[in-house]
Each structure stands twice: as C-alpha cells, then as structure tokens.
Design an enzyme around this catalytic site. Sequence first.
Site, PDB file in Angstrom:
ATOM      1  N   CYS A   1       6.355   4.969  -4.302  1.00  0.00           N
ATOM      2  CA  CYS A   1       5.424   6.015  -3.894  1.00  0.00           C
ATOM      3  C   CYS A   1       6.032   6.826  -2.746  1.00  0.00           C
ATOM      4  CB  CYS A   1       4.091   5.407  -3.463  1.00  0.00           C
ATOM      5  SG  CYS A   1       4.162   4.480  -1.905  1.00  0.00           S
TER       6      CYS A   1
ATOM      7  N   GLU B   1       8.504  -2.390  -1.424  1.00  0.00           N
ATOM      8  CA  GLU B   1       9.756  -1.902  -0.851  1.00  0.00           C
ATOM      9  C   GLU B   1       9.822  -2.219   0.647  1.00  0.00           C
ATOM     10  OE1 GLU B   1       8.537   1.242  -3.959  1.00  0.00           O
ATOM     11  OE2 GLU B   1       7.619  -0.336  -2.782  1.00  0.00           O
TER      12      GLU B   1
END
Length: 294
Positions: free
Chosen positions: A129, A104
Amino acid sequence: MQARFHAIWSEITPKLQKALLPYIGNDDFPAMLTAEQVESIKQISEFDDQALALALLPLAAACSLAPISHFYVGAIARGESGNLYFGANMEFTGVPLQQTVHAEQSAITHAWLRGEKKLVSITINYSPCGHCRQFMNELNSGTQLEVYLPNRPRLTLADYLPEAFGPRDLTDTPLLLDTVHHGYQLAISDELVQAALDATNRSHAPYSQSHAGIALQDEQEKIYTGRYAENAAFNPSLPPLQAALIFMNMAGGNCQSIKRAVLVEGENNHLSQWNATESTLTALGCTKVQRYTF
C-alpha cells in the site's frame, strides 16, 4: 514446531519441508534464517533466492495477527548479509487502527532489530500500500530496493513510488538501518530500563529528534525491545511499542502476556509516545507501564 505453522505446513512441497524442518521444526525458531541456513535450504530445495522467498510467504503470513480484518499478509526481507527475515501484519482490538502494523513494516523492523545494516529486497504476497511504500523509502537502500510479488516481474521501489518524496529531500540525516547511537544515559540499574534506554539510543528520529525506545517483559521473563522509526512524511512513522510487538511476535511470543513495560524518551521531546503506548498496552492486558525520561 510452533503451532502457528501447523496448518500451513502441508501446503509446503516435500522437498522444501525437508530443507526447512531442521530450522522451522524447532519451537524456538526466531522467524529468520541466517545466510548459511539459506544456502543449505537452497541446495536441498533447488530454489534460487527469489523462489525461496516466495515459497516462504505462506509461513510468514502464518505469523499474522489479524483479528479485525482476517486478512493475512506475509513479507520476507532479504538483508545484504544474506539473512532472511519474516514479517506479518498485526492488528490490535480495542485501539485505533493507526496502531496497526503492516507486513512490510514488520519484516523491515525485524531485520533492523536483529542488526541488519541494509536490505536488498522485500517479497510480499500482496502489493504494498502507499503507506508501506513511503515507509520503505526511509531505508538506506533507497528506491533501488527490489520488490517481489507472486506472478509479477521484479520491480524496484522506484517503480512503486515514482517521483518519491523522502529523507533526501529534507536534510543530510541518517537513514533507517544506518548504525546510530545517541549517547543518552540514565543512572538506573534496572535491567528493563537499561534495555529500553539502549533501544532509545538506536532509534531513528532525525526530523523531530524525539528519540524513544521501549522494553517489554513477558510472563516467562523474556525481554523484547523496540525503537522509534520516524519517517520523512511523518505519518508512516512506526512507534517503539509496535517495533517491540513485532519482535515479540516474530520470536513466537504472546503479545497478551506482557507483565511489565518501560518506555524511555526525552523529557523535552517535541512529541511523546506515552499516551498511545499506555493505551495500547492496557488494551493488551499489561497494567504495569512505566515512563522514564532523560
């Protein structure tokens, strides 16, 4: 076509292969698709925006460098411009795990370095996460950023990060992907130094004001720059070197072919990127690392 895509190419549907080949078939494919290219691909493949982003995830994951975990994560960031930006996780042997880049972070930073002003969505092949959820909360998209995963309903960052703490809790500051220029100058004509200075001037460090940027030059004389991306929660901050390595990897460069690197930061910054930068570059085989301050 770049070698990293060969193994995964057979898993792409023939119709999508036909749509993608004019772009991904080129050795200089920059791991991004312009809005115009996206529209052409959608017409041929008959995919909508989200189906296309999901279909591109295996190709993004093929850009992953994971010599430690062997866990390959891909991400596709969609800009307000309509452009799509690939991202993938990156690990580096011989340095602490804190130097790892998440997919990301990679896709978001890739979009930022290519001049994207705002993101509307991010598509990932694994659930983000906590570290990445906090990193995404620094964006000027805010918690309205749309987050897509395979076989999951559309959610927003607000769903993944309820009761979020972020930049809006601290002070009125620029947000990540906002356009900034800090106005620092160095009276040095060296091209690599000036590239690193430009990255410093576009860096995001509203909490420490410790702006920093870097420029890497590889054996083919190509230059890749990276900017510091600070986070309201501090720990998810992305160092400038990692940003430059993201850009290098996405462009198809070899992160172990860096022959010279220049870091630019303030002499009186509250924090310095120097030690971590030097040690990581040494582990990657670069022995000519310089630091310039303003």
